[in-house]
Scaffold this active site. Structure first.
Site, PDB file in Angstrom:
ATOM      1  N   HIS A  90       1.575   0.195  15.350  1.00 59.22           N
ATOM      2  CA  HIS A  90       0.891   0.613  14.134  1.00 59.22           C
ATOM      3  C   HIS A  90      -0.409   0.464  15.303  1.00 59.22           C
ATOM      4  O   HIS A  90      -0.645  -0.570  15.355  1.00 59.22           O
ATOM      5  CB  HIS A  90       0.488   1.072  13.541  1.00 59.22           C
ATOM      6  CG  HIS A  90       1.648   1.387  11.532  1.00 59.22           C
ATOM      7  ND1 HIS A  90       2.024   2.902  12.072  1.00 59.22           N
ATOM      8  CD2 HIS A  90       1.792   0.880  10.853  1.00 59.22           C
ATOM      9  CE1 HIS A  90       2.989   2.955  11.308  1.00 59.22           C
ATOM     10  NE2 HIS A  90       2.984   2.120  10.564  1.00 59.22           N
ATOM     11  N   HIS A  99       4.750   7.179   2.438  1.00 53.52           N
ATOM     12  CA  HIS A  99       5.755   6.019   1.793  1.00 53.52           C
ATOM     13  C   HIS A  99       4.962   4.793   1.485  1.00 53.52           C
ATOM     14  O   HIS A  99       3.595   4.673   1.348  1.00 53.52           O
ATOM     15  CB  HIS A  99       6.266   5.815   3.607  1.00 53.52           C
ATOM     16  CG  HIS A  99       4.825   5.033   4.137  1.00 53.52           C
ATOM     17  ND1 HIS A  99       4.500   5.413   5.086  1.00 53.52           N
ATOM     18  CD2 HIS A  99       3.656   3.633   3.761  1.00 53.52           C
ATOM     19  CE1 HIS A  99       2.932   4.663   5.484  1.00 53.52           C
ATOM     20  NE2 HIS A  99       3.589   3.193   4.818  1.00 53.52           N
ATOM     21  N   HIS A 131      -5.738  -1.912   5.205  1.00 56.19           N
ATOM     22  CA  HIS A 131      -5.844  -0.471   4.127  1.00 56.19           C
ATOM     23  C   HIS A 131      -5.020  -0.966   2.983  1.00 56.19           C
ATOM     24  O   HIS A 131      -4.291  -1.503   3.293  1.00 56.19           O
ATOM     25  CB  HIS A 131      -5.022   0.419   5.042  1.00 56.19           C
ATOM     26  CG  HIS A 131      -3.348   0.046   5.259  1.00 56.19           C
ATOM     27  ND1 HIS A 131      -3.601  -0.673   5.909  1.00 56.19           N
ATOM     28  CD2 HIS A 131      -2.503   1.263   5.683  1.00 56.19           C
ATOM     29  CE1 HIS A 131      -1.884  -0.407   6.365  1.00 56.19           C
ATOM     30  NE2 HIS A 131      -1.528   0.417   5.732  1.00 56.19           N
ATOM     31  N   HIS A 150       0.859  -0.747  -0.058  1.00 56.49           N
ATOM     32  CA  HIS A 150       0.026   0.089   0.118  1.00 56.49           C
ATOM     33  C   HIS A 150       0.353   1.189   0.506  1.00 56.49           C
ATOM     34  O   HIS A 150       2.330   0.703   0.508  1.00 56.49           O
ATOM     35  CB  HIS A 150      -1.125  -0.323   0.881  1.00 56.49           C
ATOM     36  CG  HIS A 150       0.007   0.171   2.178  1.00 56.49           C
ATOM     37  ND1 HIS A 150       0.585  -0.377   3.336  1.00 56.49           N
ATOM     38  CD2 HIS A 150       0.388   1.121   3.453  1.00 56.49           C
ATOM     39  CE1 HIS A 150       0.703  -0.292   4.409  1.00 56.49           C
ATOM     40  NE2 HIS A 150       1.240   1.113   5.025  1.00 56.49           N
ATOM     41  N   TYR A 202      10.478   2.200   9.665  1.00 50.27           N
ATOM     42  CA  TYR A 202      10.105   2.828   8.411  1.00 50.27           C
ATOM     43  C   TYR A 202      11.371   2.944   7.885  1.00 50.27           C
ATOM     44  O   TYR A 202      12.507   4.095   9.514  1.00 50.27           O
ATOM     45  CB  TYR A 202       9.121   4.205   9.231  1.00 50.27           C
ATOM     46  CG  TYR A 202       7.820   4.155   8.902  1.00 50.27           C
ATOM     47  CD1 TYR A 202       7.171   3.341   7.751  1.00 50.27           C
ATOM     48  CD2 TYR A 202       6.885   5.113   9.633  1.00 50.27           C
ATOM     49  CE1 TYR A 202       5.059   3.860   8.160  1.00 50.27           C
ATOM     50  CE2 TYR A 202       5.975   5.072   9.700  1.00 50.27           C
ATOM     51  CZ  TYR A 202       5.181   4.703   8.754  1.00 50.27           C
ATOM     52  OH  TYR A 202       3.446   4.429   8.406  1.00 50.27           O
ATOM     53  N   GLU A 255       8.373   1.618   3.342  1.00 54.95           N
ATOM     54  CA  GLU A 255       8.009   0.875   5.463  1.00 54.95           C
ATOM     55  C   GLU A 255       7.713  -0.574   5.057  1.00 54.95           C
ATOM     56  O   GLU A 255       7.369  -1.128   3.886  1.00 54.95           O
ATOM     57  CB  GLU A 255       6.432   1.223   5.965  1.00 54.95           C
ATOM     58  CG  GLU A 255       5.356   0.090   7.268  1.00 54.95           C
ATOM     59  CD  GLU A 255       4.762   0.705   7.093  1.00 54.95           C
ATOM     60  OE1 GLU A 255       3.533   0.166   6.408  1.00 54.95           O
ATOM     61  OE2 GLU A 255       3.913   0.275   7.828  1.00 54.95           O
TER      62      GLU A 255
END
Lengths: 307, 307, 307, 307
Positions: free
Chosen positions: A246, A214, A199, A153, A255, A265
């Site tokens: 997260h 990112h 996500h 993503h 990261y 990431e």
């Protein structure tokens, strides 16, 4: 569940300042494989657990950042349908000819209200080194570097977050899995999914248009996040933060920056999303915990450093 | 991706010989939570990362096995649609009234050609202890025992595998992610998915109708599979096999038995499935590797012991 | 290898401001077990993989910090020998009677040049809940909280680092496994071992005498470090840094604070030390990487916050 | 703890039927590095986390098995001391000249009552690629294959178990950490340590003299045991058993065979041993659980297949 329409993030085209350094980074450190190097200078890369020909495209340029992000849709017919629906929500839609990227069919393309360019396409050639399908081993080749499994993503920064969220929800059938909201109700961040992933695209409100926070790549588990961290220090890669987790999505993450300053990431885990899940919401004063669950505060770089 | 129709395996109703022993097993060892105990003696259980009220139902009986497996669909309207489509492929469809299970809306129900009863439903009350959604922590309570996150899938044994596969594919929009095939083309095993999971339901060809191979529960990663193995031996739970890995789905797994002889699996990992993935196929002479990737041979129990 | 003399860190006595809060922290969160609560108010705790009666002693006081750290030696005779050798390097040695701590034999005690009090003892009763020894399971009880296996070491801050190092090396046969050194040759930090562990005691140069940086507890692996991090945020425990890794010792670690402000570490891994290993040395300008291998910079708290 | 006398298992010399296949196995799959290939045909290998020049020696021969196992002692003086003590317990001691293995000093050598040849030596050149010691990274080179960190121990089969145990305990100061005992008191297996490791040498009673059960190599954790298992199947290496766990030592393990039929183990974890720990004892009827904690039964190969 019938899986229709937009399937997944399929590629990201990233601008890099020096191709040689970029290839060392993305191939030797992250573990992508070089697929082809085209006359226009773009280099196409593939992750070990992807069936499609390529997922990362590097383009040498004077400024880092993201050129475009592509989503694969299920059928050619979906392209026509989504073109109409994108126009219905006010997007200008361009056509990109088949072959503009090697092995990729026709694309439709639009610039979202946050200034980012997105493509949709239905056809991409299969990789020359895909996951096995006949009496398959769990891997075909030994992983190298961090051993990323797939491009997963992007997180993008831009001004009209509500506008872009609306396009993805209303025209492309994404759902909002998680949000961060200011006391006055302003949406600060929106996490969008078109799948069972927590996500597939994330957007954070930001003064400038079209910024790239990112690109993210999937690892197997927390143990591999730790091994990625070892590689990052061993090869003196600029770190941003992590290993951490997260609060949003629950992903376990680290990261860091490519040699051109683009943030990467690598992550693992995160909940499975279903469309009957209630939306998860974070208050702005908990945004530190939302982003970095262990530290519970943002670092300055998270908000300020984008390409 | 628009996620429509059948969302996921939502519950499994399992017959146990002794409720007290069963609760020790499913609650203290696997880590499910007791939700309610009803007048008819059924006990409802919930896993820590599920939003819905319950996912496992235990019923005391003289014989172990599975009474029924329920799938949650997205809308009430889907129930009407699937009823028609099930009848179109020759299934008799029964109606189960709302409330037959506490907190669950009306269900439609059918017996598949392999002799297993499946229910579809669109409504279930939310759990009293669901995952948090406002500034959510990654867990609300400390995990206990193996700390299973959710009920994930079942593997069922029955005679008319092709028939049941056809019902799930043609009437319910499942896809076949992976198969095992005999030299004469007979399908030996079929792995079906309605999501991005590598499987939501698996069926193995077997002489008898309606047999139950295992119910499976999700863990976070391989590390938790190891901790589950420690608990299995520590509490003298009857083990089948593992820790090991499946070639099919790539899941990392351990199989064991509840006190009534029903097989359980706890597992982690496995690839993400997309509908444009080519199907994975295993030859019958590689079935050992397909099922137990490390051992590369089946144990007798895998084929013979079902309830 | 004959293992003689000082065996290991055996206990640490820590001052806490509020015993009730401290017990919630050390028992429910770290996973220690309460052994006894004595008339003088001290509470004795035990970790699940220790044979000895207790390893952590909490004492309610107005100021946090460490009262004393105890090392277990192999024989009573060693106590006499070490008393003489400690006097030979200039230490004043006190005698503490058997029973001053319940179940513990006579101790000899001295204040090292950095101002920290250390005890040596040869006898402690065995725990009422030790690791099993007859057909032993890998654990006797389910772990709780972070599930720490044992008290492992302390890091202490004080002025006369060279003096304390000399006492441990010359009188107690410790070896220096790793150091940090300033450009002018001043030793900034010293890591001392009496075993195959990379460190049993660490000392950092600091203006004040007798300061306590942290007590450290062992976990199984990096996966458990991650689970500890989840617990730290879930229960709103004040975090210092991590999950991260030390360059020194290579331990995988997370630092946090007990409710009284004493720093704790839980960690896993680290190399095995042998007396024929060359000493590892860090330059002062690499101290960030030495301490926090991933971040490669110290946080202010690491140098400034001690109790 | 003063660490004196025998430090650790330092090398094992293994007979292989085909050197080329053996090198693919030990270097590409286990992850050892080739150090040198000598005129007599022996090939010397080194593991990534060892300071000494080599730890595995392969010799091409008509029969697989172990030629000899070497232990490093702390000082040259120890060699003289141990020679005397070995003679005192009835061993014939031979001298092996410095240089018989490249980079290795003089050795003393004896055949233990179980028929195995053991060497002691005090000097070995440092590896050309040792762990870093000045501002050290956690690794100097990327691991390859399973990434074994070091040669760790051997398990040997022989008739006069009591005799060999006595030599190691009485002449070489080893301690017995764990045993398996028959109802008539006969010792079936003995686990011996000269360090904080749960075992440095293990012996199982067996009809024949001088048999080799396995050489074992250390991995970081359970996660790496899983990755090793993936590699074993991916490269079609003959597996014995695992991933599983030992009740004895608690090590997490997988057993497999080199192309010549010699058994290898890669493992992680296990308790830390201290000389004041009570001995752990297993009854013969629990030997299945002792050896394979999860399966709780031995496989036939464990007792019967040795080289």
């Amino acid at each position: 569940m019938a899986l229709t329409g937009v399937l997944r993030p399929g590629f990201v085209q990233i601008r890099v300042l020096d191709m040689k350094e970029a290839l060392t980074h993305y191939c030797d450190r992250l573990g992508l494989f070089e697929v082809s190097r085209e006359k226009d200078g773009r280099v196409y890369l593939h992750a070990m657990d992807e069936f499609d020909r390529h997922s990362v495209i590097l383009r040498e340029a004077d400024q880092p950042g993201m050129d475009r992000m592509g989503f694969k849709v299920r059928t050619e017919h979906d392209l026509d349908l989504f073109e109409k629906r994108l126009r219905d929500v006010g997007m200008e839609v361009e056509h990109v000819e088949a072959g503009e990227q090697p092995g990729v069919g026709r694309r439709i393309s639009f610039v979202a209200p946050t200034g980012h360019r997105f493509d949709l396409y239905a056809e991409m050639e299969q990789s020359a080194l895909p996951p096995m399908t006949h009496n398959p081993d769990v891997m075909q080749v030994d992983p190298k570097g961090m051993g990323v499994q797939r491009f997963d993503h992007c997180l993008l920064y831009g001004d009209d977050l509500d506008g872009t969220e609306r396009v993805f929800v209303e025209a492309l059938d994404f759902e909002v899995s998680e949000t961060v909201t200011a006391p006055d109700g302003t949406r600060i961040a929106s996490f969008l999914t078109c799948s069972n992933k927590a996500h597939d695209l994330a957007i954070v409100r930001h003064d400038e248009k079209g910024k790239f926070h990112h690109a993210s790549f999937l690892l197997e588990d927390w143990s591999e996040v730790g091994r990625a961290a070892d590689i990052i220090t061993r090869y003196n890669i600029s770190i941003d933060i992590g290993p951490t987790r997260h609060g949003i999505t629950r992903g376990k993450t680290i990261y860091f920056f490519d040699p051109s300053g683009n943030r990467n990431e690598v992550f693992a885990g995160g909940y499975s999303y279903y469309p009957d899940n209630p939306r998860r919401n974070w208050d702005a004063d908990e945004v530190g915990k939302a982003i970095f669950y262990y530290e519970r505060v943002l670092n300055d770089r998270f908000m300020g450093v984008v390409t």
